[in-house]
Design an enzyme around this catalytic site. Structure first.
Site, PDB file in Angstrom:
ATOM      1  CG  ASP A 466     -17.801 -12.497 -22.995  1.00 29.57           C
ATOM      2  OD1 ASP A 466     -17.186 -12.959 -22.016  1.00 29.57           O
ATOM      3  OD2 ASP A 466     -17.483 -11.432 -23.555  1.00 29.57           O
ATOM      4  CE1 TYR A 467     -25.097 -11.796 -21.768  1.00 31.61           C
ATOM      5  CE2 TYR A 467     -26.380 -13.768 -21.352  1.00 31.61           C
ATOM      6  CZ  TYR A 467     -26.235 -12.564 -21.992  1.00 31.61           C
ATOM      7  OH  TYR A 467     -27.208 -12.102 -22.844  1.00 31.61           O
TER       8      TYR A 467
END
Length: 794
Positions: A466-467
């Protein structure tokens, strides 16, 4: 007897935890110390002198071990040394009794020394630590102050370049302490925990056009205020609402070209007033327009002077952003960031509810005619050759990386720069098609006229952390050392990495290299063997974690954090999540850096950036087990279903039993980087404990500048100031941009998590600093304030 019992109980607790830590392969210090403290306690209770000498061994051993493990860093030493210093003071005071008075003077002298050390340590808690001082960037003589008409705060980042730099010099480092409240406005909408909209947060940066300030609330009420008095001019209640994630970070502004704003007579001789062209009549009313996207996925326009709907835009002033998206479940898709208005177009992406399921709405970015609302082009990542509405029976490509943050624009180059997010679901990617790996967590340059891709740069390979790229890119021309400049794009990331690219072609200006990263073993997943690292830019404090970096406010929660660390899966950056054993993500998926973006002092070429340093913990949960547990319908922590994939994810933060982050402070900082030399100019912890309370209820309401997690972004001015308010304590601060020293702060009624802005009123020539204060994310204290400051006597 009392000291003996206390030492025994402490020793038993440390020994028990120490056994567990040692069996996990951790430090033996706690086990050895616990045993010695138990023995010392027994001997103190028996009034034997050997009790003191056993404690002295613990004292000396702890000091040596602490210095070996963390050196002289202040905050890491506090939970290690404070307990032995405190207990040592009492042991020394009892030494004369244990020795029958033989060592009275040395004992009391030693106690006095420990008391002085403890007093010095206590005083040092109120002094910033972890400070980096570097060579200050030289500030050229300030240019003539910009005319207010030429420098409105018209976009989320003030200009399309996204630098949050205001060319004003009325408020300076020398007079900023003369700021006072000019006016306060209450929107009437209080959101957050304890309200009917617990997932709502006020993250709005007001927009200033002429003598009017425009703002939006999390539920999309639009309000126009007099820029000098804060008096309400008009407001529009749109009725928008989302179940989970109400936000309105900013608005857009559009002026209809003069030729289009004047209705022309019809060719058949019909008078102009009855020309059957609704858009032309509407243009006369709405020559100046406020543009807003809503949390129920509409794009709307209002007359800037009156607030009336611009009925010639879309259908009665509104465009349905769900059109072409296929199924959109309630609150699963809408924009949260400000629309980008440029070149006669409104360009907008959208936020997609993270972690819900594999099949979610498209990440397509669309451009609409700013006057009529007609679709101009679409950038559909999975179908880039099709730039219009989907054909009947089809939709834009679903589940592609979305653009939920704010783009930046280089009008001269004709490019808009799109920061992309991730494909659903966040923490498992075995099902993701090639388009996801191609575009996830990237910066993509798209032609303003056509919507065609010109170049892209990916910051994460196969993102399963989830970057997302969360921040608006910042555009700035960096001197090349040869008398010219390089057109640069500066992109900060959740990873804490800062990428500097040539914005014309996407090639790195600061060196980037691919480095090997840990690999996983989850069935059905695939893993990228390497990840890109911006080695040409400084690391701002995101070194890999270790057991020695685990922290706690006491001996016991530090020990608990060490045990947690040893029980978890962590091999450094990009350790992938796995089934069963929780995995540490550091930086976490909240940052590093997040949506607040950066500021660039354009006079000195200094990048100003705030960060978050709190690890997340993620565990993959097999589908059969996950389906028995109710999913968390919030965003961030809890059980995320990731439906239609083999695994859900359970997400938390790495916190001690007292609810404080497990790694040593600071947990948030403000840094300055010279973009010419790419060196840190300064770095300082940001925020104090004065208003903080952990989830467990632990609080220490003291102005200790430990450095807390931050939200929102900074704003800089030509006079050499940086304004920031996204701390967990309730202050708006001004820092000297050359040194980072705090030179002014104002107490707010509640915390803030919006970026402050500054403007000069064209009516009075007064410079204001304005901020939305609706409450800090971690605080239950919520409000509905918009506050403006000006110099006394203006």
């Amino acid at each position: 007897m009392t000291l003996g019992i206390l030492l025994g109980l402490i020793g038993l607790a440390l020994a028990a935890g120490g056994v567990r830590l040692a069996t996990l392969g951790g430090s033996w210090y706690y086990l050895i110390t616990g045993v010695l403290l138990v023995l010392s306690g027994v001997q103190f209770a028996r009034q034997r002198l050997s009790g003191f000498w056993l404690y002295a061994a613990v004292f000396v051993g702890t000091v040596l071990w602490s210095l070996w493990e963390v050196g002289t860093a202040f905050w890491p030493l506090v939970p290690r040394l404070a307990p032995v210093l405190t207990l040592g003071l009492f042991a020394l005071l009892l030494l004369p009794r244990l020795s029958a008075g033989r060592v009275r003077a040395p004992a009391y002298a030693g106690a006095a020394v420990l008391a002085l050390v403890m007093a010095a340590g206590g005083a040092s808690m109120f002094v910033p630590h972890g400070v980096v001082e570097g060579p200050a960037a030289s500030r050229p003589a300030a240019a003539a102050p910009a005319a207010a008409e030429a420098a409105p705060w018209q976009h989320y980042g003030r200009t399309l370049a996204g630098t949050r730099f205001a060319p004003f010099t009325q408020i300076t480092p020398q007079n900023v302490d003369q700021l006072e409240v000019a006016w306060t406005f209450r929107t009437g909408e209080v959101n957050g925990p304890g309200t009917k909209n617990p997932g709502s947060e006020d993250q709005n940066t007001p927009m200033q056009i002429g003598d009017t300030l425009y703002l939006c609330t999390p539920r999309n009420t639009v309000i126009a205020l007099n820029a000098d008095t804060g008096a309400e001019k008009w407001r529009v209640e749109t009725g928008a609402n989302s179940l989970y994630w109400n936000r309105c970070r900013g608005l857009g502004y559009y002026e209809v070209p003069a030729a289009a704003a004047t209705p022309a007579a019809a060719t058949d001789g019909t008078p102009a007033s009855s020309t059957p062209v609704a858009a032309a009549a509407d243009a006369a009313l709405c020559a100046r327009r406020i543009v807003m996207s809503t949390v129920d996925a509409r794009l709307m326009q209002f007359d800037a002077a009156t607030g009336q709907a611009c009925t010639g835009f879309g259908e009665n002033g509104s465009v349905d952003l769900k059109k072409g998206m296929g199924e959109v479940k309630q609150s699963y898709y809408f924009p949260t960031s400000a629309p980008t208005v440029v070149d006669g177009k409104i360009i907008i992406g959208g936020w997609v509810f993270d972690g819900r399921e594999a099949d979610e709405p498209s990440g397509a970015v669309r451009a609409f005619d700013a006057r009529t609302g007609e679709l101009a082009w679409v950038w559909d990542l999975g179908n880039p050759d099709h730039t219009g509405l989907p054909v009947d029976g089809q939709t834009y490509t679903r589940s592609t990386p979305n653009v939920w943050s704010t783009p930046a624009v280089d009008e001269k180059a004709g490019l808009i720069y799109l920061p992309t997010g991730n494909c659903p679901s966040d923490f498992f990617g075995g099902h993701k098609p090639p388009v996801c790996d191609e575009y996830n967590s990237s910066v993509v340059a798209v032609d303003l006229k056509t919507g065609k891709e010109r170049w892209k740069f990916r910051t994460v390979n196969h993102d399963i952390w989830d970057y997302d790229v969360p921040a608006q890119p910042a555009l700035y021309d960096i001197p090349d050392g040869k008398g010219g400049v390089t057109p640069a794009l500066i992109q900060v990331t959740k990873r804490g990495q800062t990428f500097v690219l040539n914005r014309l072609d996407g090639t790195p200006i600061a060196d980037v290299e691919q480095r090997p990263v840990p690999q996983g073993h989850t069935e059905g997943e695939r893993y990228a063997p390497t990840q890109p690292y911006s080695v040409g830019m400084p690391n701002l404090g995101f070194e890999p974690l270790s057991e020695a970096r685990m922290w706690g406010a006491t001996w016991f929660d530090q020990l608990a954090c060490r045990i947690k660390f040893r029980q978890m899966n962590y091999e450094g950056d990009f350790t992938p999540a796995m089934v069963g054993k929780p995995t540490i993500f550091y930086p976490g998926f909240l940052g590093g850096m997040n949506w607040g973006s950066v500021s660039i002092d354009e006079q000195t070429g200094t990048l100003i950036v705030n960060d978050v340093r709190v690890p997340n913990v993620v565990r993959l949960v097999p589908r059969a087990e996950a389906d028995k547990v109710k999913a968390t319908m919030g965003h961030g922590e809890g059980m995320h279903p990731q439906a239609n994939t083999p695994y859900a994810s359970h997400n938390t933060q790495l916190l001690s039993p007292l609810g404080v982050p497990c790694q040593a402070p600071p947990w948030g900082a403000l840094s300055a980087i010279d973009l010419k030399t790419r060196q840190v100019v300064w770095q300082r912890p940001l925020g104090t404990l004065v208003d903080s309370k952990t989830k467990s209820g632990f609080a220490m309401p003291l102005p200790i500048p430990i450095g807390m997690p931050t939200l929102s972004g900074p704003t800089s001015t030509a006079s050499g100031l940086v304004f920031y308010a996204g701390t967990q304590d309730y202050f708006l601060r001004a820092m000297d941009s050359a040194t980072g020293h705090e030179i002014w702060k104002a107490r707010l009624p509640v915390g803030g998590q919006a970026t402050p802005m500054t403007y000069v009123s064209p009516a009075t020539g007064t410079q204001y600093v304005a901020l939305s204060a609706g409450g800090a994310r971690t605080s239950p204290d919520r409000g509905d304030y918009v506050i403006a400051y000006k110099l006394k006597g203006r």
